[in-house]
Design a protein around this motif. Sequence first.
Motif, PDB file in Angstrom:
ATOM      1  N   VAL A  44      -0.145   1.402   1.526  1.00 19.58           N
ATOM      2  CA  VAL A  44      -1.217   1.614   0.844  1.00 19.58           C
ATOM      3  C   VAL A  44      -1.713   1.772  -0.111  1.00 19.58           C
ATOM      4  N   ALA A  48      -3.969  -0.077  -3.236  1.00 17.47           N
ATOM      5  CA  ALA A  48      -4.875   0.108  -4.019  1.00 17.47           C
ATOM      6  C   ALA A  48      -4.755   0.449  -5.891  1.00 17.47           C
ATOM      7  N   PRO A  56      -9.171  -1.075   0.263  1.00 22.74           N
ATOM      8  CA  PRO A  56      -8.367  -0.364   0.659  1.00 22.74           C
ATOM      9  C   PRO A  56      -9.646   0.563   1.638  1.00 22.74           C
ATOM     10  N   GLY A  60     -10.236   1.017   5.499  1.00 24.41           N
ATOM     11  CA  GLY A  60      -9.923   1.705   6.297  1.00 24.41           C
ATOM     12  C   GLY A  60     -10.614   2.494   7.323  1.00 24.41           C
ATOM     13  N   ALA A  94      -5.479   4.780   4.147  1.00 23.07           N
ATOM     14  CA  ALA A  94      -5.937   3.542   3.769  1.00 23.07           C
ATOM     15  C   ALA A  94      -7.228   4.576   2.991  1.00 23.07           C
ATOM     16  N   THR A  95      -6.935   5.600   3.871  1.00 20.23           N
ATOM     17  CA  THR A  95      -8.789   6.445   3.235  1.00 20.23           C
ATOM     18  C   THR A  95      -8.847   8.264   2.432  1.00 20.23           C
TER      19      THR A  95
END
Length: 181
Positions: A44, A48, A56, A60, A94-95
Motif C-alpha cells: 500500500v 501511495a 490510499p 483505508g 493504508a493510513t
Amino acid sequence: MGAATIGDAFLYLLLQRRLDFAGSWFPLLPLGTAAVYLLLAVPVGRLADRLGRRGPFLAGHVALLAAYVLLLLPTGGRPLLLGVLLALGVFYAATDGVLMALATPCLPEGRRASGMAVLQTGQALSRLLAAAGFGAAWTLWGIGAALTCAALTLVAALAGAALLLRPTKGPTPRSPSEGTA
C-alpha cells in the motif's frame, strides 16, 4: 479522521459478543489485524508513492467503515470475523505510514520529527475521545445505535477529508539523497 475511529478494543468486543466465542480467544483478534497489516503495509505504501497519498488514505478509512457496516449487518460466523479483521488491517496498512507521508511536505524541514509527533499525539487524543464517546453512546443508546452513529460520523469525516485533501498531480518526486528501497 481520528475522532471517527472508535477503537479496536470495541470492535473486538463487538465481534466477541456477536460470535459468542470464549474469552480466551479474545487476545488473538489483534494478531489477525496485525497479520493483515504486515502483509499490506509495504504494498500500500508503494501504491501511495506511485498514485498519490490521498486515495490510499481515504480508502483505508473506507475499509474502517466497512468493518463498522459488517458489524451492523446480520451476518455472522467466519465471514464476519475475517471481514472485520481484514478491514481493520487494511485500515492500518493504508493510513499509518500514508498519514506521515501526507504530513511531511506540510512540515518545516527542521521540525519534521516533532511535527509528526504532534500529529500522532493529536491523532491519539482524538481516538481516545472517540472511544470514550462511543463507550458512552453504547451505554446510553445500545450497541446498534452507537455503531450506527460511529459509521455516520466516519462517513461525514470521509466527506470532509475528501474535500480538504486535494488530489495531487502525481507522486512526489524523490530527491537523489533518498535512494531506493
